[in-house]
Design an enzyme around this catalytic site. Structure first.
Site, PDB file in Angstrom:
ATOM      1  CG  MET A 129     105.564  62.632  78.524  1.00 18.91           C
ATOM      2  SD  MET A 129     103.994  62.575  79.399  1.00 18.91           S
ATOM      3  CE  MET A 129     102.867  62.163  78.092  1.00 18.91           C
ATOM      4  CG  ASP A 155     100.010  69.843  81.143  1.00 19.25           C
ATOM      5  OD1 ASP A 155     100.884  69.908  80.258  1.00 19.25           O
ATOM      6  OD2 ASP A 155      98.794  69.790  80.895  1.00 19.25           O
ATOM      7  CE  LYS A 158      94.789  74.381  78.617  1.00 20.92           C
ATOM      8  NZ  LYS A 158      94.650  74.163  77.186  1.00 20.92           N
ATOM      9  CG  ASN A 159      94.042  69.993  79.336  1.00 16.96           C
ATOM     10  OD1 ASN A 159      94.001  70.735  78.362  1.00 16.96           O
ATOM     11  ND2 ASN A 159      95.117  69.883  80.091  1.00 16.96           N
ATOM     12  CG  ASP A 164     101.028  75.671  75.295  1.00 22.16           C
ATOM     13  OD1 ASP A 164     100.794  76.859  75.059  1.00 22.16           O
ATOM     14  OD2 ASP A 164     100.683  75.090  76.328  1.00 22.16           O
ATOM     15  NE  ARG A 213      98.062  68.476  70.238  1.00 25.94           N
ATOM     16  CZ  ARG A 213      98.551  68.026  69.110  1.00 25.94           C
ATOM     17  NH1 ARG A 213      98.965  68.875  68.190  1.00 25.94           N
ATOM     18  NH2 ARG A 213      98.625  66.730  68.858  1.00 25.94           N
TER      19      ARG A 213
END
EC number: 2.5.1.7
Length: 431
Positions: free
Chosen positions: A336, A314, A24-25, A119, A95
């Site tokens: 992070m 993640d 997805k990223n 998120d 985002r």
């Protein structure tokens, strides 16, 4: 849209083969970058999830055509686009709307962006995007929205103040359209950044240093059409490794993209989970020791996330749930995002032995027997971690706000049920 709920009957072993979705990223920046060229682009292995669907709506709103062919193939043609005001309701959903800044600046010379959503995992600064695009010639004004203007983009020596993935992607796309050479330093180098860079090369861009923290972009390349396949999602692969471990199940993860899994496999090996590679498949055997490996000298080990190629942020939520089923003690250090760990209270309520030291650190002592519970998914990755906990727990769990999970994992309930899980989605899918 009706809220989605997962009702999970835990305690069932799984088995079989599963193929991870496209990343997805990768898909999000690549869909946005397809606006750079006037020619048609065919994207294969695109995950059909809410975030990609929302971004497709956004690129249509600026004049591009975007048509799904087959389930996971998307054809985009941005023959002529306009710098229209983007729909705030669509932007607040994801985002990734910020990724439109680079391509729309390049094609239209301006873009107005409402604040992006996504998120709620802590503050996610936009400063790096602004600083990078300003160095390439953009003027940025911030009011109730972000206004970017650049009649002309010019190559520059850009040092990012942090290796932000989306800022690297925005700067990379803008640099491809800029006049002259751009040095992009302290750049993110995650697999999805590499995927975007390779897609731009497929269009005709000239980029050196892909996969490193310094990329050199020779700007104003002539861009054409391309057919490009999105790479498998290494975060989904990591989630499936955790799923196999907590349910003590044998799984074959097909076409797993094993070249990007070294740090992920190393992180899980610290928890006593060893995977085997067969070609491009990853095998997770059922006979795992699930014994946390102490540091040299018998010290309590630590698993921490860092920018790529280290263990990814993640996957910290997944690693925390997995550690609850492993023998020993480990410190998890999430560097992070300051709200990423705020789901562990739900695990504690299920029976996990966890001490949340502060927003960034938690100590997990295992193994612990988890009991079914009612939970609310706060974000994509914590939601998936809760699903792992529910699948291995005794009894029935209810996960509310499962829409969040489906933002990142395509039809995950159906795919896990095919392996032997028992997940009921409410409402049921129509197709």
């Amino acid at each position: 849209m009706a809220p989605i709920q997962y009702i999970v009957e835990g305690g069932h072993r799984l088995s079989g083969s599963i193929e991870p979705s496209g990343n997805k990223n990768s898909a999000l920046p690549i869909i946005a970058a397809a606006l750079l060229t006037e020619h048609p682009v065919t994207l294969q292995n695109v995950p059909r999830i809410r975030d990609t669907e929302t971004l497709v709506e956004l690129i249509r709103s600026v004049g591009a055509s975007a048509e799904w062919r087959e389930r996971n193939t998307l054809v985009i043609h941005a023959k002529s686009i306009r710098a229209a005001d983007l729909d705030p309701e669509l932007c607040v959903r994801i985002r990734a709307s910020i990724l439109l800044a680079g391509p729309l600046l390049a094609r239209c010379g301006e873009v107005m962006l409402p604040p992006p959503g996504g998120d709620v995992i802590g503050r996610r600064r936009l400063d790096t995007h602004v600083l990078a695009l300003e160095q390439l010639g953009a003027k940025v004004t911030a009011t109730d929205r972000l206004e970017f203007r650049a009649p002309k983009l010019t190559g520059a020596d850009v040092f990012l103040d942090e290796p932000s993935v989306t800022a690297t992607e925005n700067a990379l796309v803008a640099a491809v359209a800029a006049d002259g050479v751009t040095y992009l330093r302290n750049a993110a180098s995650e697999p999805h950044v590499q995927d975007l860079a390779n897609f731009l090369v497929a269009l005709g861009a000239k980029i050196e240093g892909i996969g490193t923290n310094t990329m050199i972009v020779h700007g104003q390349a002539t861009l054409g059409s391309a057919t490009y396949a999105i790479q498998p999602d290494h975060i989904e692969v990591g989630s499936l490794i955790g799923l196999a471990a907590v349910t003590r199940s044998p799984l074959r993860i097909v076409r797993a993209g094993v070249e990007h899994l070294r740090s992920i496999r190393m992180g899980f090996e610290r928890l006593g989970i060893v995977c085997r590679v067969e070609g491009d498949d990853l095998i997770v055997p059922s006979n795992q020791t699930l014994k946390i490996q102490d540091d040299f000298g018998g010290h309590v080990p630590k698993l921490e996330d860092q920018p790529w190629p280290a263990f990814p942020a993640d996957l910290m939520s997944i690693a925390i749930v997995t550690a609850t089923q492993c023998e020993g003690v480990i410190l998890m250090f999430e560097k992070m995002f300051e709200s990423r760990m705020f789901f562990v209270d739900k695990l504690i309520a299920m029976g996990a032995r966890i001490v949340l030291c502060d927003p960034h650190r938690a100590i997990i002592a295992g193994p612990s027997r988890l009991r079914g519970a009612s939970m609310i998914s706060p974000d994509i990755r914590a939601g998936m971690a809760m699903l792992l906990a529910a699948v291995c727990a005794e009894g029935t769990s209810t996960i509310n706000n499962a829409d969040q999970i489906e933002r990142g994992y395509e039809r995950i309930d159906e795919r896990l049920n095919a392996l032997g899980a028992r997940i009921k989605r409410v409402p049921e899918r129509k197709s």
